[in-house]
Design a protein around this motif. Structure first.
Motif, PDB file in Angstrom:
ATOM      1  N   LEU A 176      49.813  46.441  37.189  1.00  0.00           N
ATOM      2  CA  LEU A 176      49.466  45.203  37.709  1.00  0.00           C
ATOM      3  C   LEU A 176      48.575  45.547  39.090  1.00  0.00           C
ATOM      4  N   GLU A 177      47.560  44.750  39.269  1.00  0.00           N
ATOM      5  CA  GLU A 177      46.538  45.018  40.258  1.00  0.00           C
ATOM      6  C   GLU A 177      46.853  43.692  41.142  1.00  0.00           C
ATOM      7  N   ILE A 178      47.017  43.938  42.400  1.00  0.00           N
ATOM      8  CA  ILE A 178      47.183  43.001  43.434  1.00  0.00           C
ATOM      9  C   ILE A 178      46.152  43.209  44.666  1.00  0.00           C
ATOM     10  N   GLN A 326      43.853  39.645  30.170  1.00  0.00           N
ATOM     11  CA  GLN A 326      44.265  40.050  31.298  1.00  0.00           C
ATOM     12  C   GLN A 326      44.511  38.819  32.131  1.00  0.00           C
ATOM     13  N   PRO A 327      45.976  38.459  32.031  1.00  0.00           N
ATOM     14  CA  PRO A 327      46.527  37.288  32.792  1.00  0.00           C
ATOM     15  C   PRO A 327      46.354  37.486  34.252  1.00  0.00           C
ATOM     16  N   LEU A 338      46.333  38.613  41.404  1.00  0.00           N
ATOM     17  CA  LEU A 338      47.142  39.327  40.915  1.00  0.00           C
ATOM     18  C   LEU A 338      46.673  39.385  39.356  1.00  0.00           C
ATOM     19  N   ILE A 339      46.406  40.505  38.758  1.00  0.00           N
ATOM     20  CA  ILE A 339      45.814  40.926  37.575  1.00  0.00           C
ATOM     21  C   ILE A 339      46.726  41.784  36.704  1.00  0.00           C
ATOM     22  N   SER A 340      47.001  41.537  35.573  1.00  0.00           N
ATOM     23  CA  SER A 340      47.839  42.305  34.578  1.00  0.00           C
ATOM     24  C   SER A 340      46.970  43.304  33.952  1.00  0.00           C
ATOM     25  N   LEU A 341      46.727  44.474  34.186  1.00  0.00           N
ATOM     26  CA  LEU A 341      45.868  45.465  33.733  1.00  0.00           C
ATOM     27  C   LEU A 341      46.823  45.964  32.308  1.00  0.00           C
TER      28      LEU A 341
END
Length: 847
Positions: A176-178, A326-327, A338-341
């Motif tokens: 997860l990218e924040i 990528q939600p 917030l991106i789901s990788l």
């Protein structure tokens, strides 16, 4: 001979009109006999209503095949039609369709279609095809993962972790990218973590991006309850002029609790999904602008927008899951993103002292720059433990296919590093952790520009003059950015061997997984699966999933269900009678009931947690070492304390074993056994009466009689119908499935104690020795050459253990001798001695 129609009473000898012939015509008799034989043979071969055999069962034994019941073409041609008729009457349609040829199935288009079909239920990693040919595959957490090698490699994998290099694909960990302001991120994670468990996410040592950290996440403001899981994180390095911009953080989550953590992050930071957008419509007559979501949705549906939709004031467009790779989530102020990788990276784990040699041979720098020279010098050290713990290094290397040896070779060490270990610790390049993998555009460019293996092999055939020699086009292949993360391994020599489990984690972009995996294995890394993840943690004296986390609860429930099903598959005379063995819960540890029984106040035992407070764990360990009572503030009624146990005498320990308090007689018996060098159990649990034994026998007998009566009733009904029927009559279906299920549930309750979740009887005093803990993980440990286990005990139980310990033969308490307790397997009556020590690194295992 006279015909059968003539029935004259007298012949010519007694005055009648019939004259008997003096001879019999032979060919007439032979013809009639032959016809009778043919009729008899036909009757034997044909299946009548009274015969119980099928067509394929009437063949000679040397012609019978088990596959004939499904494949009619395996029968002789004259029997095929009758066989199909029999199979269709029984409801089993024979297989008539011919399987496509292998040549058709192995076409690239058909093969890819088949792979896509098989991934509908479970996702595949990039190395799935390689593992599926060599490993046992299991379904876990929505993935199809490799469990263990088909070969006997358990000891070989252990030797790889201690002397060589063990390679594992852990790409199923989700990222997860924040992105957002540092202060908002600090305030948000402060509600999900606790400073009592170690350094937090925004600690200064991690903000520079040079070190990877790990932190225990809990539900919002519920510490110490509501543990989710332990996650790893790393910050994107920033330059001096970028101090005012947002920070970027990567969280690496285990898939078992990834969804729960995502929900907590959305709740804490007040995020909303961006796949739903509110789009105002333009005025009539003007052309409307379509968003990306509209284009994708219209591309899938293939329908044109209707004129009625233009009359609405607002419209909501929802992006379909097929494009939702990528939600993305953000808050109302657009400050936190917030991106789901998921499936954007490949992450490989190398464990062992030779991990650096394997990386040094597999990764060749694309350009010799300052950070590349540092990485090469760091990889030339003899062990990963010589570097800064959790060090993050980024570099760009040539395509892994260019560094692959012709045959599998063990990577050897090269020349000594140009930099000393002191220089590697102190003088690090400023841009050492910076990598193009942090950029979404760079990742997309890498995935789109990668050269396929087929194209690479074709170019090699065209340009390679000397086999194995480098070609000119290879210099134009794009570089592969990787991120190397050092893992220190065990950091407490008193608890476990120093630096055991050290190694490296390699993060590579998507698309390069198979190429990098083959290169690492060709340089001597031994591949492992999920079994090796647990074995490495067990050898290190730790546990990957604690019993109060989401993964721990799921794993315990699945294991209990599997053990329970296997228990009732055995015949009654082969089952262990746990009522006679005085074991309340043989398949799962009843933590809530155990804490309820050990509580000072009559608590309901509605919740429990594992104590992770490092300072309190050190105080408890010091009290146990000095044999003094624990302070009142350390006697948490809902806390479990993790300990490592070592079996002193011979024997074995299984999961869910009982951890019991010894009595004074046990201590005296131990001294007597030491003098005689006796390895027998210190005591044996007396058999308890089973009050349900006669009830089970009566219930089983009554159930059999009831089923017999019901069958007799169906047989009588069939016979009554046969008297009036003109065609074949079948017996009515039994319809006793509900009776059998109710019988199984009732028998299960009589065989096993009541459900631990609704248990009312005492867990603490279930046997002759008081129980104050349970074992969750046990096996023979190669690092200790002993049977070791990981268990959890109550603080009140430790208090009573210290207070009830007997003095030794000299009359004084021995402070050098470790504390000991008794262990008993759930299916055994023998109690054996085991020493234990408290694990102080529960919050940061270092693996």
């Amino acid at each position: 001979m006279s015909s059968s129609t003539q029935k004259l009473e007298y012949d010519a000898a007694v005055g009648g009109r019939v004259a008997l012939p003096s001879h019999v015509t032979t060919y007439h008799y032979a013809a009639v006999a032959l016809q009778e034989i043919r009729t008899l043979v036909a009757d034997c071969q044909e299946t009548t209503q009274r015969s119980s055999k099928l067509i394929f069962q009437t063949l000679p034994k040397h012609m019978r095949r088990r596959a004939m019941s499904h494949h009619p073409k395996r029968l002789p041609r004259k029997y095929r039609q009758a066989h199909k008729s029999q199979m269709s009457k029984g409801g089993n349609q024979p297989v008539n369709s011919k399987r496509p040829s292998r040549r058709y199935r192995r076409r690239p288009k058909n093969l890819l279609r088949e792979y896509v079909r098989r991934q509908r239920r479970h996702l595949w990693l990039e190395t799935h095809i390689w593992h599926a040919k060599r490993f046992h595959m299991v379904d876990r957490w929505g993935y199809r993962l490799a469990f263990a090698s088909c070969d006997k490699t358990y000891r070989a994998c252990y030797r790889a972790t201690t002397e060589h290099c063990l390679l594992q694909d852990i790409s199923f960990y989700e990222c997860l990218e924040i992105r957002g302001p540092l202060e908002q991120l600090r305030q948000g994670f402060a509600r999900l973590t606790s400073p009592q468990c170690g350094l937090g996410v925004t600690a200064r040592t991690f903000l520079s991006g040079r070190r990877e950290g790990s932190v225990e996440l809990f539900k919002e403001n519920q510490y110490p309850l509501g543990a989710l899981q332990r996650v790893s994180f790393m910050w994107r390095p920033r330059e001096e002029q970028e101090k005012g911009e947002h920070h970027t953080l990567w969280l690496w989550l285990h898939p078992s609790g990834a969804q729960a953590i995502l929900e907590q992050l959305i709740s804490v930071f007040q995020l909303k999904s961006k796949k739903q957008q509110r789009l105002p419509l333009k005025e009539e007559g003007k052309k409307e602008l379509l968003s990306k979501e509209e284009v994708k949705e219209e591309h899938l549906s293939g329908e044109k927008r209707s004129s009625k939709s233009s009359q609405k004031e607002l419209r909501f467009w929802t992006q379909t899951k097929s494009f939702d790779f990528q939600p993305t989530y953000s808050n109302a102020e657009e400050t936190i993103h917030l991106i789901s990788l998921q499936r954007q990276f490949n992450r490989f784990r190398l464990t062992g002292p030779r991990a650096q040699r394997v990386l040094l041979a597999s990764l060749r720098p694309h350009h010799q720059e300052e950070e590349d020279n540092y990485c090469q010098a760091a990889l030339q050290l003899s062990s990963p433990a010589q570097l800064l713990s959790n060090l993050v290094m980024a570099t760009q290397v040539v395509d892994p296919r260019l560094q692959r040896p012709k045959k599998r070779t063990k990577a050897e060490g090269k020349e000594q590093p140009k930099l000393s270990p002191e220089d590697l610790l102190l003088n690090q390049p400023a841009n050492l952790p910076e990598s193009p993998l942090w950029s979404q555009e760079a990742r997309q460019r890498l995935a789109g520009s990668i050269m396929s293996t087929h194209t690479y092999n074709e170019l090699r055939q065209q340009h390679s003059v000397v086999p194995g020699a480098p070609c000119a086009f290879e210099q134009q292949m794009q570089a592969m950015p990787v991120i190397l993360i050092q893992r220190p391994g065990s950091q407490d020599p008193k608890y476990k061997r120093l630096a055991y489990g050290c190694g490296w984690d390699v993060i590579a972009p998507a698309g390069y997984g198979m190429a990098l995996w083959l290169t690492l294995t060709m340089w001597g890394a031994r591949p492992g699966g999920l079994r090796e993840l647990d074995s490495v943690a067990r050898e290190a004296g730790a546990e990957l999933h604690l019993p109060d986390t989401i993964a721990g609860i799921q794993q315990a429930a699945a294991s209990a269900e599997e053990l329970r099903a296997a228990y009732f598959r055995m015949p009654p005379n082969k089952r262990s009678n746990y009522r006679k063995l005085a074991v309340v819960s043989p398949f799962i540890a009843p933590w809530k009931c155990l804490l309820r029984d050990w509580g000072a106040t009559p608590a309901t035992g509605s919740s429990f947690y594992v104590l992770r407070h490092r300072q309190q764990l050190e105080e408890i360990a010091e009290c146990l070492r000095q044999r003094r009572a624990l302070p009142q503030e350390l006697l948490h009624q809902e806390a479990l304390i993790q300990i490592q146990l070592r079996l002193i005498s011979r024997g074995c320990v299984k999961s869910n074993a009982l951890i019991c308090l010894p009595t004074q007689d046990d201590h005296k018996q131990r001294w007597r056994q030491l003098k005689r060098n006796d390895q027998a159990p210190v005591c044996v649990e007396p058999l308890q009466p089973d009050l349900n034994e006669q009830q089970r026998k009566d219930l089983r007998q009554s159930h059999k009689l009831k089923l017999k009566r019901l069958r007799a009733r169906r047989v009588r009904e069939k016979r009554q119908l046969q008297e009036k029927a003109t065609k074949r009559v079948y017996i009515r279906p039994a319809g006793t499935a509900h009776l059998v299920k109710a019988q199984l549930e009732e028998m299960s309750a009589l065989w096993l104690p009541s459900d631990p979740r609704e248990m009312r009887q005492s867990v603490r005093r279930q046997c002759s020795r008081e129980v104050f803990g349970y074992v969750t993980l046990a096996s023979f440990t190669f690092t200790e050459a002993l049977v070791c286990a990981v268990g959890y005990v109550t603080a009140a139980g430790l208090q009573q253990l210290v207070g009830g310990e007997l003095p030794n033969s000299k009359g004084t308490n021995s402070l050098k001798e470790p504390l000991m307790c008794l262990l008993r397997d759930p299916d055994s009556r023998d109690y054996r001695w085991a020493s234990f020590q408290i694990n102080l690194n529960v919050a940061s295992p270092g693996l």
